[in-house]
Write a protein that holds these residues in place. Structure first.
Motif, PDB file in Angstrom:
ATOM      1  N   GLU A 171      85.137  10.776  36.517  1.00 37.70           N
ATOM      2  CA  GLU A 171      86.354  10.024  36.307  1.00 37.70           C
ATOM      3  C   GLU A 171      87.038   9.390  37.564  1.00 37.70           C
ATOM      4  O   GLU A 171      86.849  10.019  38.639  1.00 37.70           O
ATOM      5  CB  GLU A 171      87.248  10.762  35.592  1.00 37.70           C
ATOM      6  CG  GLU A 171      86.926  11.038  34.084  1.00 37.70           C
ATOM      7  CD  GLU A 171      88.075  11.640  33.353  1.00 37.70           C
ATOM      8  OE1 GLU A 171      89.456  11.242  33.439  1.00 37.70           O
ATOM      9  OE2 GLU A 171      87.933  12.333  32.429  1.00 37.70           O
ATOM     10  N   LEU A 172      87.617   8.360  37.453  1.00 44.23           N
ATOM     11  CA  LEU A 172      88.703   7.919  38.514  1.00 44.23           C
ATOM     12  C   LEU A 172      90.002   8.512  38.172  1.00 44.23           C
ATOM     13  O   LEU A 172      90.359   8.503  37.246  1.00 44.23           O
ATOM     14  CB  LEU A 172      88.868   6.439  38.642  1.00 44.23           C
ATOM     15  CG  LEU A 172      87.475   5.733  38.834  1.00 44.23           C
ATOM     16  CD1 LEU A 172      87.800   4.090  39.047  1.00 44.23           C
ATOM     17  CD2 LEU A 172      86.626   6.028  40.001  1.00 44.23           C
ATOM     18  N   VAL A 173      90.663   9.080  39.319  1.00 44.52           N
ATOM     19  CA  VAL A 173      91.794   9.701  39.228  1.00 44.52           C
ATOM     20  C   VAL A 173      93.022   9.153  39.846  1.00 44.52           C
ATOM     21  O   VAL A 173      92.502   8.488  41.096  1.00 44.52           O
ATOM     22  CB  VAL A 173      91.598  11.317  39.441  1.00 44.52           C
ATOM     23  CG1 VAL A 173      90.805  11.876  38.588  1.00 44.52           C
ATOM     24  CG2 VAL A 173      91.276  11.488  40.869  1.00 44.52           C
ATOM     25  N   VAL A 247      93.795   4.913  43.039  1.00 43.12           N
ATOM     26  CA  VAL A 247      92.795   5.439  42.023  1.00 43.12           C
ATOM     27  C   VAL A 247      91.491   5.599  42.610  1.00 43.12           C
ATOM     28  O   VAL A 247      90.878   4.721  43.188  1.00 43.12           O
ATOM     29  CB  VAL A 247      92.780   4.767  40.694  1.00 43.12           C
ATOM     30  CG1 VAL A 247      91.967   4.899  39.638  1.00 43.12           C
ATOM     31  CG2 VAL A 247      94.277   4.464  40.246  1.00 43.12           C
ATOM     32  N   VAL A 248      91.157   6.754  42.633  1.00 37.54           N
ATOM     33  CA  VAL A 248      89.764   7.054  43.358  1.00 37.54           C
ATOM     34  C   VAL A 248      88.847   8.077  42.583  1.00 37.54           C
ATOM     35  O   VAL A 248      89.408   8.690  41.653  1.00 37.54           O
ATOM     36  CB  VAL A 248      89.994   7.825  45.018  1.00 37.54           C
ATOM     37  CG1 VAL A 248      91.003   6.788  45.703  1.00 37.54           C
ATOM     38  CG2 VAL A 248      90.542   9.277  44.724  1.00 37.54           C
ATOM     39  N   PRO A 249      87.640   8.037  42.757  1.00 38.13           N
ATOM     40  CA  PRO A 249      86.748   9.045  42.081  1.00 38.13           C
ATOM     41  C   PRO A 249      87.034  10.546  42.437  1.00 38.13           C
ATOM     42  O   PRO A 249      87.917  10.801  43.605  1.00 38.13           O
ATOM     43  CB  PRO A 249      85.351   8.847  42.786  1.00 38.13           C
ATOM     44  CG  PRO A 249      85.453   7.612  43.445  1.00 38.13           C
ATOM     45  CD  PRO A 249      86.806   7.288  43.800  1.00 38.13           C
ATOM     46  N   GLU A 250      87.083  11.347  41.286  1.00 40.87           N
ATOM     47  CA  GLU A 250      87.573  12.630  41.324  1.00 40.87           C
ATOM     48  C   GLU A 250      86.866  13.537  42.668  1.00 40.87           C
ATOM     49  O   GLU A 250      87.669  14.270  43.163  1.00 40.87           O
ATOM     50  CB  GLU A 250      87.311  13.410  40.098  1.00 40.87           C
ATOM     51  CG  GLU A 250      87.894  14.722  39.878  1.00 40.87           C
ATOM     52  CD  GLU A 250      87.805  15.476  38.541  1.00 40.87           C
ATOM     53  OE1 GLU A 250      88.383  16.454  38.461  1.00 40.87           O
ATOM     54  OE2 GLU A 250      87.157  14.830  37.703  1.00 40.87           O
ATOM     55  N   MET A 251      85.739  13.290  42.798  1.00 42.07           N
ATOM     56  CA  MET A 251      84.999  14.039  43.853  1.00 42.07           C
ATOM     57  C   MET A 251      85.921  13.592  45.313  1.00 42.07           C
ATOM     58  O   MET A 251      86.173  14.604  46.216  1.00 42.07           O
ATOM     59  CB  MET A 251      83.691  13.567  43.992  1.00 42.07           C
ATOM     60  CG  MET A 251      82.796  14.180  45.150  1.00 42.07           C
ATOM     61  SD  MET A 251      81.064  13.562  45.542  1.00 42.07           S
ATOM     62  CE  MET A 251      80.466  13.276  43.896  1.00 42.07           C
ATOM     63  N   VAL A 260      96.809  15.398  49.130  1.00 41.30           N
ATOM     64  CA  VAL A 260      97.257  14.532  48.213  1.00 41.30           C
ATOM     65  C   VAL A 260      97.408  15.125  47.017  1.00 41.30           C
ATOM     66  O   VAL A 260      96.873  16.185  46.596  1.00 41.30           O
ATOM     67  CB  VAL A 260      96.089  13.220  48.109  1.00 41.30           C
ATOM     68  CG1 VAL A 260      95.945  12.370  49.141  1.00 41.30           C
ATOM     69  CG2 VAL A 260      94.721  13.929  47.426  1.00 41.30           C
ATOM     70  N   GLY A 261      98.304  14.576  46.321  1.00 44.34           N
ATOM     71  CA  GLY A 261      98.487  14.931  44.712  1.00 44.34           C
ATOM     72  C   GLY A 261      97.578  14.279  43.888  1.00 44.34           C
ATOM     73  O   GLY A 261      97.150  13.183  44.081  1.00 44.34           O
ATOM     74  N   MET A 262      97.016  14.925  42.674  1.00 44.06           N
ATOM     75  CA  MET A 262      95.795  14.419  41.872  1.00 44.06           C
ATOM     76  C   MET A 262      96.571  14.575  40.622  1.00 44.06           C
ATOM     77  O   MET A 262      96.948  15.431  39.972  1.00 44.06           O
ATOM     78  CB  MET A 262      94.542  14.917  42.128  1.00 44.06           C
ATOM     79  CG  MET A 262      93.453  14.420  41.329  1.00 44.06           C
ATOM     80  SD  MET A 262      92.021  15.388  41.486  1.00 44.06           S
ATOM     81  CE  MET A 262      92.209  16.352  39.917  1.00 44.06           C
ATOM     82  N   ARG A 263      96.106  13.457  39.619  1.00 40.19           N
ATOM     83  CA  ARG A 263      96.080  13.607  38.320  1.00 40.19           C
ATOM     84  C   ARG A 263      95.296  12.824  37.448  1.00 40.19           C
ATOM     85  O   ARG A 263      94.999  11.755  37.848  1.00 40.19           O
ATOM     86  CB  ARG A 263      97.714  13.143  37.967  1.00 40.19           C
ATOM     87  CG  ARG A 263      98.024  13.680  36.483  1.00 40.19           C
ATOM     88  CD  ARG A 263      99.566  13.292  36.144  1.00 40.19           C
ATOM     89  NE  ARG A 263     100.153  13.710  34.836  1.00 40.19           N
ATOM     90  CZ  ARG A 263     101.349  13.467  34.488  1.00 40.19           C
ATOM     91  NH1 ARG A 263     102.132  13.068  35.385  1.00 40.19           N
ATOM     92  NH2 ARG A 263     101.588  13.459  33.325  1.00 40.19           N
ATOM     93  N   LEU A 264      94.833  13.370  36.336  1.00 43.77           N
ATOM     94  CA  LEU A 264      93.786  12.734  35.544  1.00 43.77           C
ATOM     95  C   LEU A 264      94.579  11.687  34.749  1.00 43.77           C
ATOM     96  O   LEU A 264      95.833  11.712  34.434  1.00 43.77           O
ATOM     97  CB  LEU A 264      93.192  13.489  34.373  1.00 43.77           C
ATOM     98  CG  LEU A 264      92.143  14.882  35.218  1.00 43.77           C
ATOM     99  CD1 LEU A 264      91.879  15.580  33.820  1.00 43.77           C
ATOM    100  CD2 LEU A 264      91.116  14.183  35.640  1.00 43.77           C
TER     101      LEU A 264
END
Length: 305
Positions: A171-173, A247-251, A260-264
């Motif tokens: 996914e992109l997150v 918005v970037v790939p989850e990897m 960085v903070g991350m969220r689906l």
């Protein structure tokens, strides 16, 4: 039956004296290697390692298993070598193309496994930012390449001589500066919440992402900084500095070199598919072996994320 990959991980820790150094040697991240070791301990039914401030040491059970593991791995390497000779892989070369993310985070363990299995094959690795790797394979400049496509995306047909085998879908997150309100929640974030947010954009110089950028624009995200190269390292650095969200790939998000903070996102329909492309009509035993190793490595990566 013990997984040979996990046995090799235990041997690497015993030789390196720490999980961190073993991960560097094998081309894994520390969390991924730790998970493999934890699974091996569950298979063994006992502790195999004792972690301490200077690294890790084997328990008595770990010493016992490492002795057997070395013999198993030696026999497997001998079998691979004999099979390589049988299959005509006692020489020749393999030319591999890759893009940055896969080259840094996913390809090294595969290269290590291929070198162990086929030590006499000459390996060449070159950088090909998608979709240039596809053209290089079609032209015979390289034997196979890792490439990617995005969803949504404008359809781009492959050259007639080239086939693609998907090996990983992610996914992109959303990524933000640490502590940003948009990544403070745990539920999936509706894209409409990006309305008015300054977006670090990779359009217009990254064709695979054009449709993704249009989807983000429809959600109301406003381009703030346009990055003229498809470099996710730079994108994450700008996000970390507070210049916008991306918005970037989850990897990419999970392995970012800057915090960085991350969220689906909801519903998770923005994706990247990593594939290996090759010339299907040509017989290439080295490329076939490499693709088989790729499949196994990407399956392990998916299971540890």
């Amino acid at each position: 039956m013990y997984d040979p990959t996990r046995l090799a991980a235990l041997v690497a820790v015993s030789e390196a004296g720490s999980i961190t150094r073993a991960a560097e040697r094998l081309g894994y991240t520390v969390p991924a290697l730790s998970q493999q070791l934890a699974k091996l301990e569950r298979e063994a039914g006992t502790a195999l390692l004792v972690r301490h401030h200077r690294g890790a040491r084997l328990t008595g059970a770990g010493e016992l298993l490492v002795g057997h593991a070395r013999r198993v791995l030696d026999e497997m390497e001998r079998a691979r070598h004999e099979l390589a000779r049988f299959a005509g892989l006692s020489g020749g070369r393999l030319r591999v193309g890759t893009f940055q993310t896969a080259g840094i985070h996913l390809l090294p363990p595969v290269l290590t496994a291929f070198r162990r299995a086929h030590p006499e094959v000459e390996l060449t690795v070159t950088d090909h930012e998608p979709p240039s790797g596809v053209a290089a394979v079609a032209a015979g400049e390289i034997d196979l390449a890792l490439t990617h496509t995005y969803e949504p995306a404008d359809p781009v047909p492959l050259p007639s001589a080239v086939s693609a085998e998907p090996v990983l879908v992610e996914e992109l997150v959303l990524v933000t500066q640490p502590g940003h309100t948009l990544t403070s929640g745990t539920s999936r974030l509706p894209p409409a919440e990006l309305a008015g947010q300054p977006l670090i954009s990779m359009a217009p110089d990254h064709p695979p992402r054009h449709a993704v950028e249009r989807a983000l624009a429809r959600a109301g995200a406003t381009p703030s900084v346009v990055v003229g190269t498809p470099g996710y390292v730079l994108v994450c650095a700008l996000v970390s500095a507070g210049l916008g969200v991306a918005v970037v790939p989850e990897m990419v998000a999970r392995t970012a070199s800057t915090p960085v903070g991350m969220r689906l996102l909801d519903p998770g329909d923005l994706r990247r598919t990593i594939s290996v492309v090759y010339r299907a009509e040509e017989s290439n035993a080295a490329a076939d072996s490499f693709r088989a190793l790729l499949r196994g490595a990407f399956e392990r990566s998916a299971s540890t994320n």
